[in-house]
Design a protein around this motif. Structure first.
Motif, PDB file in Angstrom:
ATOM      1  N   ILE A   1      -3.105  -6.591  -3.681  1.00 29.59           N
ATOM      2  CA  ILE A   1      -2.588  -5.854  -4.828  1.00 29.59           C
ATOM      3  C   ILE A   1      -1.747  -4.685  -4.330  1.00 29.59           C
ATOM      4  O   ILE A   1      -2.124  -4.004  -3.380  1.00 29.59           O
ATOM      5  CB  ILE A   1      -3.741  -5.320  -5.706  1.00 29.59           C
ATOM      6  CG1 ILE A   1      -4.550  -6.478  -6.293  1.00 29.59           C
ATOM      7  CG2 ILE A   1      -3.217  -4.435  -6.826  1.00 29.59           C
ATOM      8  CD1 ILE A   1      -5.796  -6.026  -7.027  1.00 29.59           C
ATOM      9  N   ARG A   2      -0.621  -4.477  -4.981  1.00 32.07           N
ATOM     10  CA  ARG A   2       0.195  -3.305  -4.671  1.00 32.07           C
ATOM     11  C   ARG A   2      -0.230  -2.162  -5.591  1.00 32.07           C
ATOM     12  O   ARG A   2      -0.296  -2.315  -6.819  1.00 32.07           O
ATOM     13  CB  ARG A   2       1.675  -3.590  -4.875  1.00 32.07           C
ATOM     14  CG  ARG A   2       2.563  -2.357  -4.624  1.00 32.07           C
ATOM     15  CD  ARG A   2       3.990  -2.571  -5.096  1.00 32.07           C
ATOM     16  NE  ARG A   2       4.678  -3.569  -4.298  1.00 32.07           N
ATOM     17  CZ  ARG A   2       5.018  -4.775  -4.725  1.00 32.07           C
ATOM     18  NH1 ARG A   2       4.710  -5.148  -5.975  1.00 32.07           N
ATOM     19  NH2 ARG A   2       5.629  -5.637  -3.953  1.00 32.07           N
ATOM     20  N   LEU A   3      -0.503  -1.006  -5.016  1.00 29.23           N
ATOM     21  CA  LEU A   3      -0.803   0.197  -5.784  1.00 29.23           C
ATOM     22  C   LEU A   3       0.316   1.191  -5.541  1.00 29.23           C
ATOM     23  O   LEU A   3       0.649   1.492  -4.396  1.00 29.23           O
ATOM     24  CB  LEU A   3      -2.144   0.799  -5.378  1.00 29.23           C
ATOM     25  CG  LEU A   3      -2.582   2.034  -6.168  1.00 29.23           C
ATOM     26  CD1 LEU A   3      -4.072   1.995  -6.455  1.00 29.23           C
ATOM     27  CD2 LEU A   3      -2.226   3.319  -5.415  1.00 29.23           C
ATOM     28  N   ILE A   4       0.913   1.689  -6.616  1.00 34.71           N
ATOM     29  CA  ILE A   4       2.047   2.600  -6.486  1.00 34.71           C
ATOM     30  C   ILE A   4       1.804   3.848  -7.315  1.00 34.71           C
ATOM     31  O   ILE A   4       1.282   3.779  -8.430  1.00 34.71           O
ATOM     32  CB  ILE A   4       3.360   1.902  -6.908  1.00 34.71           C
ATOM     33  CG1 ILE A   4       4.554   2.830  -6.688  1.00 34.71           C
ATOM     34  CG2 ILE A   4       3.289   1.430  -8.358  1.00 34.71           C
ATOM     35  CD1 ILE A   4       5.886   2.116  -6.759  1.00 34.71           C
ATOM     36  N   LEU A   5       2.126   5.007  -6.759  1.00 36.22           N
ATOM     37  CA  LEU A   5       1.975   6.280  -7.461  1.00 36.22           C
ATOM     38  C   LEU A   5       3.320   6.703  -8.051  1.00 36.22           C
ATOM     39  O   LEU A   5       4.283   6.923  -7.308  1.00 36.22           O
ATOM     40  CB  LEU A   5       1.460   7.361  -6.521  1.00 36.22           C
ATOM     41  CG  LEU A   5      -0.020   7.255  -6.159  1.00 36.22           C
ATOM     42  CD1 LEU A   5      -0.172   6.671  -4.756  1.00 36.22           C
ATOM     43  CD2 LEU A   5      -0.684   8.602  -6.236  1.00 36.22           C
ATOM     44  N   ILE A   6       3.384   6.799  -9.376  1.00 36.62           N
ATOM     45  CA  ILE A   6       4.607   7.232 -10.044  1.00 36.62           C
ATOM     46  C   ILE A   6       4.745   8.743  -9.866  1.00 36.62           C
ATOM     47  O   ILE A   6       3.839   9.496 -10.227  1.00 36.62           O
ATOM     48  CB  ILE A   6       4.567   6.882 -11.537  1.00 36.62           C
ATOM     49  CG1 ILE A   6       4.450   5.363 -11.713  1.00 36.62           C
ATOM     50  CG2 ILE A   6       5.807   7.402 -12.251  1.00 36.62           C
ATOM     51  CD1 ILE A   6       4.283   4.938 -13.161  1.00 36.62           C
ATOM     52  N   PRO A   7       5.860   9.215  -9.333  1.00 39.27           N
ATOM     53  CA  PRO A   7       6.010  10.670  -9.127  1.00 39.27           C
ATOM     54  C   PRO A   7       6.285  11.393 -10.434  1.00 39.27           C
ATOM     55  O   PRO A   7       6.676  10.786 -11.437  1.00 39.27           O
ATOM     56  CB  PRO A   7       7.206  10.749  -8.172  1.00 39.27           C
ATOM     57  CG  PRO A   7       8.022   9.543  -8.513  1.00 39.27           C
ATOM     58  CD  PRO A   7       7.033   8.467  -8.861  1.00 39.27           C
ATOM     59  N   THR A   8       6.086  12.701 -10.417  1.00 45.53           N
ATOM     60  CA  THR A   8       6.384  13.514 -11.592  1.00 45.53           C
ATOM     61  C   THR A   8       7.876  13.717 -11.765  1.00 45.53           C
ATOM     62  O   THR A   8       8.387  13.702 -12.877  1.00 45.53           O
ATOM     63  CB  THR A   8       5.689  14.882 -11.476  1.00 45.53           C
ATOM     64  OG1 THR A   8       4.284  14.680 -11.312  1.00 45.53           O
ATOM     65  CG2 THR A   8       5.918  15.720 -12.713  1.00 45.53           C
TER      66      THR A   8
ATOM     67  N   ALA B   1     -10.139   1.331  -4.740  1.00 42.70           N
ATOM     68  CA  ALA B   1     -11.150   0.898  -5.705  1.00 42.70           C
ATOM     69  C   ALA B   1     -10.569   0.860  -7.115  1.00 42.70           C
ATOM     70  O   ALA B   1     -10.862  -0.057  -7.904  1.00 42.70           O
ATOM     71  CB  ALA B   1     -12.355   1.835  -5.647  1.00 42.70           C
ATOM     72  N   ALA B   2      -9.730   1.832  -7.445  1.00 46.57           N
ATOM     73  CA  ALA B   2      -9.101   1.850  -8.763  1.00 46.57           C
ATOM     74  C   ALA B   2      -8.138   0.683  -8.930  1.00 46.57           C
ATOM     75  O   ALA B   2      -8.002   0.127 -10.026  1.00 46.57           O
ATOM     76  CB  ALA B   2      -8.377   3.171  -8.981  1.00 46.57           C
ATOM     77  N   ALA B   3      -7.445   0.312  -7.856  1.00 45.79           N
ATOM     78  CA  ALA B   3      -6.526  -0.817  -7.935  1.00 45.79           C
ATOM     79  C   ALA B   3      -7.272  -2.129  -8.194  1.00 45.79           C
ATOM     80  O   ALA B   3      -6.808  -2.979  -8.956  1.00 45.79           O
ATOM     81  CB  ALA B   3      -5.715  -0.925  -6.640  1.00 45.79           C
ATOM     82  N   LEU B   4      -8.431  -2.271  -7.567  1.00 46.37           N
ATOM     83  CA  LEU B   4      -9.203  -3.504  -7.724  1.00 46.37           C
ATOM     84  C   LEU B   4      -9.941  -3.554  -9.059  1.00 46.37           C
ATOM     85  O   LEU B   4     -10.160  -4.644  -9.610  1.00 46.37           O
ATOM     86  CB  LEU B   4     -10.202  -3.637  -6.570  1.00 46.37           C
ATOM     87  CG  LEU B   4      -9.580  -3.798  -5.174  1.00 46.37           C
ATOM     88  CD1 LEU B   4     -10.654  -3.710  -4.104  1.00 46.37           C
ATOM     89  CD2 LEU B   4      -8.829  -5.124  -5.070  1.00 46.37           C
TER      90      LEU B   4
END
Length: 368
Positions: free
Chosen positions: A4-11, A196-199
């Motif tokens: 799974i790809r987890l990406i953080l959207i910037p402000t 853990a949040a991604a899964l």
């Protein structure tokens, strides 16, 4: 199960987006950063996007049994007095309870902001399967008097027992309400929480049940054009931090001085720390911060034909200020009225004629 790809959207719209590739067992397979000017598009895979939690309100509510649509409707009704936007302009999602008979987490965000985040991801060549706020990537602590804290950009995500909010760093102690703040600073621990949040995300803002064909677009490119360069959209929810601030305000007396000393040591040296804090608050952005003020102003200006936002700026000592150009003098009355409906006060500090148009300098604060 595939990675799974987890990406953080910037402000900020111009910032790159950090990402992780998470294995089914929670291990991190790859770390990197995606940029808007990259030529090569990311590999297609399931994507979980973490959005700025300062723009999402989370509550834990006791809700009756029912299907997904019934739960959303019940949650929206329970929160009706906390919203300054109509229900058709926000997305409400309900997560699972921690156990039988336990309250459910409810997350609320602006539909237009969800679209703006989706537009940003699209510009990166991605499509999110899950969108969840940053403060819900932290596990709930076992102790009632503990709040976990993780820094995301300029804001701090806080997670306590049935409590989750993201606030400015200087508000952490006040929002924590006397509970012990435990900073999670170890990078590996933060990565484990994100994995853990991604899964297993607690809520997915994309499960909001938005009606097909709803006109909720506020493109990322349009938002990027504002002078602040902040990812702005009509998010009119200000309860996330205001509720905790109100609780702290109601406890003022002896506890107030101690709280002020912890949050702002420079004010504790004043002869009257409470008065000093009030003076700082008068110059500070209104409830919800710069994003909420910009969003409300953006909507108010949109409603006035021919009005344009020329400048928007914020400073710790000066608060939120803007310059608006409009066709006639009476236009500011309409803008001021709409801002008042959003819980904000507009003060005209200067007005002049410029080539047949009216240019007004204004300051934005909390409505008395």
């Amino acid at each position: 199960m595939k990675p799974i790809r987890l990406i953080l959207i910037p402000t900020l719209t111009g910032q790159p987006a950090p990402f992780l590739i998470v294995a089914p067992d929670g291990g991190v397979l790859q770390r990197g950063v995606l940029t808007l000017d990259a030529v090569e598009r990311p590999e297609p895979m399931r994507t979980v996007a973490i959005c700025p939690g300062a723009d999402v309100s989370v509550r834990w509510l006791d809700l009756p049994a029912g299907g997904a649509a019934q739960l959303r409707a019940a949650a929206a009704w329970r929160l009706r007095d906390e919203l300054v936007a109509t229900p058709d302009r926000v997305a409400t999602v309900v997560g699972p309870p921690a156990g039988p008979g336990q309250p459910r987490p409810v997350a609320v965000a602006s539909l237009a902001l969800l679209q703006a985040w989706s537009d940003y991801l699209e510009a990166l060549g991605l499509r999110a399967d899950v969108l969840t706020p940053d403060m819900l990537t932290l596990a709930e602590p076992e102790a009632d008097d503990v709040v976990l804290a993780v820094t995301f950009g300029e804001n701090v995500a806080l997670r306590g027992r049935r409590f989750a909010v993201t606030v400015q760093a200087d508000l952490v102690d006040l929002v924590a309400g006397g509970r012990q703040v435990v900073a999670v600073e170890d990078a590996a621990a933060v990565e484990r929480a994100l994995a853990a949040a991604a899964l297993s995300p607690l809520v997915n803002l994309l499960d909001a049940g938005v009606r097909e064909g709803a006109d909720v677009r506020r493109s990322w490119r349009r938002a990027a054009g504002l002078a602040t360069a902040v990812l702005v959209s009509p998010l009119l929810l200000t309860a996330a931090s205001a509720a905790r601030d109100d609780m702290a305000a109601r406890r003022l007396d002896a506890e107030a001085v101690a709280a002020i000393a912890a949050a702002a040591p420079d004010l504790a040296r004043e002869a009257d720390p409470v008065a000093a804090l009030r003076r700082r608050a008068d110059a500070a952005p209104p409830p919800g911060g710069v994003t909420a003020a910009a969003a409300a102003l953006f909507l108010a200006i949109e409603a006035v034909e021919g009005a344009e936002l020329d400048m928007l700026a914020a400073a710790p000592e000066a608060g939120v200020k803007a310059t608006v150009s409009h066709p006639g003098y009476s236009d500011m009355e309409a803008i001021t009225r709409r801002m008042a409906e959003a819980g904000m006060a507009v003060t005209e500090t200067a007005t002049l004629d410029d080539a047949g148009r009216v240019v007004s300098d204004i300051s934005i604060g909390a409505r008395p």
